[in-house]
Scaffold this motif. Structure first.
Motif, PDB file in Angstrom:
ATOM      1  N   GLN A  32      13.816  73.277 -10.832  1.00 59.97           N
ATOM      2  CA  GLN A  32      14.762  72.986  -9.760  1.00 59.97           C
ATOM      3  C   GLN A  32      14.657  71.555  -9.254  1.00 59.97           C
ATOM      4  O   GLN A  32      15.374  71.161  -8.355  1.00 59.97           O
ATOM      5  N   VAL A  33      13.758  70.769  -9.822  1.00 55.71           N
ATOM      6  CA  VAL A  33      13.651  69.351  -9.499  1.00 55.71           C
ATOM      7  C   VAL A  33      14.142  68.603 -10.731  1.00 55.71           C
ATOM      8  O   VAL A  33      13.454  68.544 -11.742  1.00 55.71           O
ATOM      9  N   PRO A  34      15.363  68.077 -10.698  1.00 55.69           N
ATOM     10  CA  PRO A  34      15.932  67.459 -11.899  1.00 55.69           C
ATOM     11  C   PRO A  34      15.111  66.303 -12.455  1.00 55.69           C
ATOM     12  O   PRO A  34      14.438  65.585 -11.714  1.00 55.69           O
ATOM     13  N   ALA A  35      15.169  66.133 -13.759  1.00 56.85           N
ATOM     14  CA  ALA A  35      14.545  64.988 -14.410  1.00 56.85           C
ATOM     15  C   ALA A  35      15.277  63.730 -13.974  1.00 56.85           C
ATOM     16  O   ALA A  35      16.437  63.787 -13.559  1.00 56.85           O
ATOM     17  N   LEU A  36      14.607  62.605 -14.048  1.00 61.47           N
ATOM     18  CA  LEU A  36      15.209  61.358 -13.590  1.00 61.47           C
ATOM     19  C   LEU A  36      16.269  60.825 -14.543  1.00 61.47           C
ATOM     20  O   LEU A  36      17.131  60.062 -14.146  1.00 61.47           O
ATOM     21  N   GLU A  37      16.199  61.217 -15.783  1.00 62.58           N
ATOM     22  CA  GLU A  37      17.134  60.676 -16.768  1.00 62.58           C
ATOM     23  C   GLU A  37      17.846  61.823 -17.474  1.00 62.58           C
ATOM     24  O   GLU A  37      17.233  62.831 -17.815  1.00 62.58           O
ATOM     25  N   GLY A  38      19.127  61.654 -17.714  1.00 55.35           N
ATOM     26  CA  GLY A  38      19.900  62.673 -18.399  1.00 55.35           C
ATOM     27  C   GLY A  38      20.095  62.349 -19.867  1.00 55.35           C
ATOM     28  O   GLY A  38      19.889  61.221 -20.306  1.00 55.35           O
ATOM     29  N   THR A  39      20.486  63.364 -20.633  1.00 53.38           N
ATOM     30  CA  THR A  39      20.801  63.197 -22.041  1.00 53.38           C
ATOM     31  C   THR A  39      22.305  63.411 -22.184  1.00 53.38           C
ATOM     32  O   THR A  39      22.793  64.514 -21.957  1.00 53.38           O
ATOM     33  N   PRO A  40      23.045  62.363 -22.550  1.00 51.57           N
ATOM     34  CA  PRO A  40      24.500  62.493 -22.649  1.00 51.57           C
ATOM     35  C   PRO A  40      24.945  62.984 -24.032  1.00 51.57           C
ATOM     36  O   PRO A  40      24.245  62.802 -25.027  1.00 51.57           O
ATOM     37  N   GLY A  41      26.108  63.602 -24.047  1.00 50.93           N
ATOM     38  CA  GLY A  41      26.711  64.046 -25.294  1.00 50.93           C
ATOM     39  C   GLY A  41      27.931  64.894 -25.009  1.00 50.93           C
ATOM     40  O   GLY A  41      28.261  65.171 -23.850  1.00 50.93           O
ATOM     41  N   THR A  42      28.587  65.321 -26.064  1.00 54.69           N
ATOM     42  CA  THR A  42      29.757  66.183 -25.940  1.00 54.69           C
ATOM     43  C   THR A  42      29.305  67.626 -26.070  1.00 54.69           C
ATOM     44  O   THR A  42      28.632  67.984 -27.037  1.00 54.69           O
ATOM     45  N   LEU A  43      29.664  68.454 -25.089  1.00 53.13           N
ATOM     46  CA  LEU A  43      29.269  69.861 -25.096  1.00 53.13           C
ATOM     47  C   LEU A  43      30.018  70.589 -26.202  1.00 53.13           C
ATOM     48  O   LEU A  43      31.245  70.511 -26.294  1.00 53.13           O
TER      49      LEU A  43
ATOM     50  N   LEU B 265      24.552  69.743 -27.443  1.00 52.43           N
ATOM     51  CA  LEU B 265      25.161  68.450 -27.177  1.00 52.43           C
ATOM     52  C   LEU B 265      25.311  67.719 -28.498  1.00 52.43           C
ATOM     53  O   LEU B 265      24.335  67.588 -29.250  1.00 52.43           O
ATOM     54  N   ASP B 266      26.510  67.270 -28.775  1.00 54.02           N
ATOM     55  CA  ASP B 266      26.763  66.408 -29.930  1.00 54.02           C
ATOM     56  C   ASP B 266      26.548  64.997 -29.408  1.00 54.02           C
ATOM     57  O   ASP B 266      27.346  64.484 -28.625  1.00 54.02           O
ATOM     58  N   VAL B 267      25.433  64.363 -29.820  1.00 55.26           N
ATOM     59  CA  VAL B 267      25.082  63.053 -29.276  1.00 55.26           C
ATOM     60  C   VAL B 267      25.569  61.912 -30.164  1.00 55.26           C
ATOM     61  O   VAL B 267      25.256  60.753 -29.910  1.00 55.26           O
ATOM     62  N   GLY B 268      26.354  62.228 -31.170  1.00 51.41           N
ATOM     63  CA  GLY B 268      26.931  61.216 -32.039  1.00 51.41           C
ATOM     64  C   GLY B 268      26.103  60.971 -33.290  1.00 51.41           C
ATOM     65  O   GLY B 268      24.914  61.285 -33.340  1.00 51.41           O
TER      66      GLY B 268
ATOM     67  N   ARG C 142      29.755  74.227 -10.292  1.00 51.48           N
ATOM     68  CA  ARG C 142      29.608  73.165 -11.293  1.00 51.48           C
ATOM     69  C   ARG C 142      30.063  73.729 -12.630  1.00 51.48           C
ATOM     70  O   ARG C 142      29.485  74.687 -13.123  1.00 51.48           O
ATOM     71  N   VAL C 143      31.092  73.110 -13.195  1.00 56.84           N
ATOM     72  CA  VAL C 143      31.682  73.602 -14.438  1.00 56.84           C
ATOM     73  C   VAL C 143      31.611  72.515 -15.494  1.00 56.84           C
ATOM     74  O   VAL C 143      31.953  71.360 -15.232  1.00 56.84           O
ATOM     75  N   ARG C 144      31.153  72.901 -16.676  1.00 63.40           N
ATOM     76  CA  ARG C 144      31.139  72.010 -17.837  1.00 63.40           C
ATOM     77  C   ARG C 144      31.969  72.694 -18.911  1.00 63.40           C
ATOM     78  O   ARG C 144      31.742  73.871 -19.198  1.00 63.40           O
ATOM     79  N   GLU C 145      32.912  71.975 -19.501  1.00 62.70           N
ATOM     80  CA  GLU C 145      33.788  72.582 -20.507  1.00 62.70           C
ATOM     81  C   GLU C 145      33.435  72.116 -21.910  1.00 62.70           C
ATOM     82  O   GLU C 145      33.016  70.972 -22.106  1.00 62.70           O
ATOM     83  N   ILE C 146      33.627  73.012 -22.866  1.00 61.68           N
ATOM     84  CA  ILE C 146      33.413  72.674 -24.270  1.00 61.68           C
ATOM     85  C   ILE C 146      34.332  71.493 -24.603  1.00 61.68           C
ATOM     86  O   ILE C 146      35.503  71.478 -24.237  1.00 61.68           O
ATOM     87  N   GLY C 147      33.786  70.491 -25.273  1.00 62.27           N
ATOM     88  CA  GLY C 147      34.542  69.291 -25.627  1.00 62.27           C
ATOM     89  C   GLY C 147      34.434  68.178 -24.603  1.00 62.27           C
ATOM     90  O   GLY C 147      34.871  67.059 -24.851  1.00 62.27           O
ATOM     91  N   GLN C 148      33.832  68.451 -23.459  1.00 59.17           N
ATOM     92  CA  GLN C 148      33.684  67.461 -22.387  1.00 59.17           C
ATOM     93  C   GLN C 148      32.431  66.619 -22.637  1.00 59.17           C
ATOM     94  O   GLN C 148      31.384  67.139 -23.021  1.00 59.17           O
ATOM     95  N   PHE C 149      32.527  65.304 -22.404  1.00 59.10           N
ATOM     96  CA  PHE C 149      31.371  64.420 -22.494  1.00 59.10           C
ATOM     97  C   PHE C 149      30.614  64.540 -21.185  1.00 59.10           C
ATOM     98  O   PHE C 149      31.158  64.261 -20.118  1.00 59.10           O
ATOM     99  N   ILE C 150      29.372  64.983 -21.258  1.00 57.59           N
ATOM    100  CA  ILE C 150      28.576  65.248 -20.058  1.00 57.59           C
ATOM    101  C   ILE C 150      27.137  64.800 -20.273  1.00 57.59           C
ATOM    102  O   ILE C 150      26.777  64.343 -21.352  1.00 57.59           O
TER     103      ILE C 150
END
Length: 151
Positions: free
Chosen positions: A60-71, A80-83, A115-123
């Protein structure tokens, strides 16, 4: 004579029923069943399976850095598709819901909406990224797994 007409009409009725079986939507006057209704078949529920954390174990304590990609989603695996062909499997908190196209977290946004994340969204998801041990612990066949923070 009437019996012959009924017998002749039977193949047409079967054809109409067969054709209508592929029609989309509910009959007039009836609402369509939601995707997560009890009427959803066991095969459809299995198809939407994915890796979850044990209840109450989400960080419940978020990490300081996120991992981006397409869900993305394939049967048994949210990732996550990170390219560049790289994929990172997701292990989401137990409270998260998924209807096949939307991942809905438990924590609300500042304006009170889910909080909603959709398939195909870059998050971006935060949480530790670990090497997938490949021992069957996770259903994703990716090289890495992201243990997603509570969202």
């Amino acid at each position: 004579m009437r019996t012959r007409r009924r017998l002749a009409a039977a193949p047409w009725a079967a054809l109409i029923l067969t054709l209508c079986a592929g029609c989309d939507g509910a009959p007039r006057g009836q609402a369509a069943a939601p995707e997560t209704s009890p009427a959803t078949s066991a095969a459809e529920r299995r198809e939407l399976a994915f890796d979850r954390q044990a209840p109450g174990s989400a960080n419940q304590v978020p990490a300081l850095e996120g991992t981006p990609g397409t869900l993305r989603y394939r049967p048994g695996c949210l990732f996550l598709d990170v390219g560049g062909g790289a994929e990172i499997g997701l292990v989401v908190p137990a409270e998260v819901t998924f209807d096949g196209r939307r991942l809905i977290g438990k924590l609300p946004t500042p304006d009170g909406k889910p909080r909603v994340r959709e398939i195909g969204q870059f998050i971006s998801f935060s949480g530790p990224v670990i090497r997938n041990p490949g021992d069957g612990r996770y259903s994703c066949d990716t090289r890495q797994m992201l243990i997603a923070d509570y969202f």
